[in-house]
Design a protein around this motif. Structure first.
Motif, mmCIF file in Angstrom:
data_model
loop_
_atom_site.group_PDB
_atom_site.id
_atom_site.type_symbol
_atom_site.label_atom_id
_atom_site.label_comp_id
_atom_site.label_asym_id
_atom_site.label_seq_id
_atom_site.Cartn_x
_atom_site.Cartn_y
_atom_site.Cartn_z
ATOM 1 N N ALA A 93 -0.051 4.827 -1.980
ATOM 2 C CA ALA A 93 -0.328 5.924 -1.044
ATOM 3 C C ALA A 93 0.516 7.147 -1.381
ATOM 4 O O ALA A 93 0.014 8.282 -1.354
ATOM 5 C CB ALA A 93 -0.072 5.472 0.392
ATOM 6 N N LEU A 94 1.771 6.930 -1.734
ATOM 7 C CA LEU A 94 2.633 8.059 -2.108
ATOM 8 C C LEU A 94 2.141 8.721 -3.391
ATOM 9 O O LEU A 94 2.148 9.956 -3.512
ATOM 10 C CB LEU A 94 4.083 7.597 -2.255
ATOM 11 C CG LEU A 94 4.763 7.125 -0.967
ATOM 12 C CD1 LEU A 94 6.144 6.549 -1.263
ATOM 13 C CD2 LEU A 94 4.848 8.248 0.045
ATOM 14 N N LEU A 107 -0.968 8.741 -4.441
ATOM 15 C CA LEU A 107 -2.190 9.462 -4.097
ATOM 16 C C LEU A 107 -1.900 10.761 -3.350
ATOM 17 O O LEU A 107 -2.586 11.763 -3.549
ATOM 18 C CB LEU A 107 -3.121 8.574 -3.273
ATOM 19 C CG LEU A 107 -3.765 7.426 -4.032
ATOM 20 C CD1 LEU A 107 -4.536 6.521 -3.085
ATOM 21 C CD2 LEU A 107 -4.666 7.942 -5.135
ATOM 22 N N ILE A 108 -0.889 10.738 -2.508
ATOM 23 C CA ILE A 108 -0.498 11.967 -1.812
ATOM 24 C C ILE A 108 -0.054 13.015 -2.822
ATOM 25 O O ILE A 108 -0.471 14.183 -2.760
ATOM 26 C CB ILE A 108 0.618 11.694 -0.780
ATOM 27 C CG1 ILE A 108 0.053 10.895 0.396
ATOM 28 C CG2 ILE A 108 1.261 12.999 -0.297
ATOM 29 C CD1 ILE A 108 1.117 10.318 1.322
ATOM 30 N N ALA A 109 0.777 12.612 -3.777
ATOM 31 C CA ALA A 109 1.254 13.558 -4.791
ATOM 32 C C ALA A 109 0.088 14.104 -5.619
ATOM 33 O O ALA A 109 0.004 15.312 -5.864
ATOM 34 C CB ALA A 109 2.279 12.873 -5.703
ATOM 35 N N THR A 126 -3.058 14.276 -4.765
ATOM 36 C CA THR A 126 -3.886 15.122 -3.905
ATOM 37 C C THR A 126 -3.283 16.508 -3.758
ATOM 38 O O THR A 126 -3.983 17.526 -3.877
ATOM 39 C CB THR A 126 -4.073 14.472 -2.520
ATOM 40 O OG1 THR A 126 -4.695 13.198 -2.692
ATOM 41 C CG2 THR A 126 -4.915 15.330 -1.609
ATOM 42 N N VAL A 127 -1.989 16.572 -3.512
ATOM 43 C CA VAL A 127 -1.311 17.867 -3.350
ATOM 44 C C VAL A 127 -1.378 18.656 -4.657
ATOM 45 O O VAL A 127 -1.740 19.840 -4.661
ATOM 46 C CB VAL A 127 0.149 17.671 -2.883
ATOM 47 C CG1 VAL A 127 0.930 18.970 -2.964
ATOM 48 C CG2 VAL A 127 0.175 17.115 -1.463
ATOM 49 N N GLN A 170 0.808 -1.209 0.000
ATOM 50 C CA GLN A 170 0.000 0.000 0.000
ATOM 51 C C GLN A 170 0.854 1.276 0.000
ATOM 52 O O GLN A 170 0.332 2.362 -0.251
ATOM 53 C CB GLN A 170 -0.923 0.017 1.216
ATOM 54 C CG GLN A 170 -1.947 -1.085 1.192
ATOM 55 C CD GLN A 170 -2.738 -1.183 2.487
ATOM 56 O OE1 GLN A 170 -2.508 -0.456 3.434
ATOM 57 N NE2 GLN A 170 -3.671 -2.104 2.522
ATOM 58 N N SER A 210 -3.433 18.344 -7.110
ATOM 59 C CA SER A 210 -4.813 18.703 -7.408
ATOM 60 C C SER A 210 -5.281 19.874 -6.548
ATOM 61 O O SER A 210 -5.943 20.791 -7.035
ATOM 62 C CB SER A 210 -5.723 17.502 -7.182
ATOM 63 O OG SER A 210 -7.062 17.837 -7.423
ATOM 64 N N SER A 211 -4.924 19.847 -5.271
ATOM 65 C CA SER A 211 -5.345 20.938 -4.382
ATOM 66 C C SER A 211 -4.661 22.254 -4.739
ATOM 67 O O SER A 211 -5.182 23.331 -4.444
ATOM 68 C CB SER A 211 -5.080 20.577 -2.923
ATOM 69 O OG SER A 211 -3.696 20.507 -2.666
#
Length: 125
Positions: free
Chosen positions: A25-26, A28-30, A32-33, A21, A35-36
């Protein structure tokens, strides 16, 4: 196999599920950042598709690894049930079939839902 070896193998399989995982997860973190920060809003389509491809590939490979470990874990539970005079730990692990099945279903369902959200975050305007 003896009880101690089976429990060791069980712990190894659980570790494989957890470790598989980390990569997604890494990613998805990238995503998410980025995208935000609205980076994808101005990014070329090729960059967006690359992000989606990387997310899909890492997610799919992790899902395959997790699902394989779960299937092997189910076989291990059958072997643990056959142990003569099992410890309380072995008996409790041997009763985990329902949790493994729930894990397999959850992994696939959550992966699909998260990927849909990733597509929305990357391609949405």
């Amino acid at each position: 196999m003896d009880e101690k070896t089976l429990i060791g193998q069980w712990n190894t399989m659980r570790g494989q599920i957890i470790q598989s995982q980390v990569g997604p997860a890494l990613v998805l973190i990238a995503i998410t950042v980025l995208s935000s920060l609205h980076v994808f809003h101005e990014a070329p389509d090729a960059a967006k598709y690359l992000a989606l491809g990387v997310a899909a590939a890492t997610g799919l490979l992790a899902t395959i690894s997790q699902y394989a470990a779960i299937r092997e874990g189910e076989a291990l539970l059958i072997d643990l049930k056959k142990v003569a005079n099992p410890s309380a730990l072995s008996a409790k692990i041997a009763e985990s079939r329902g949790l493994l099945s729930l894990s397999a279903i959850s992994i696939v369902g959550l992966d699909l839902a998260i990927f849909a959200l990733v597509v929305w975050a990357v391609l949405g305007k």
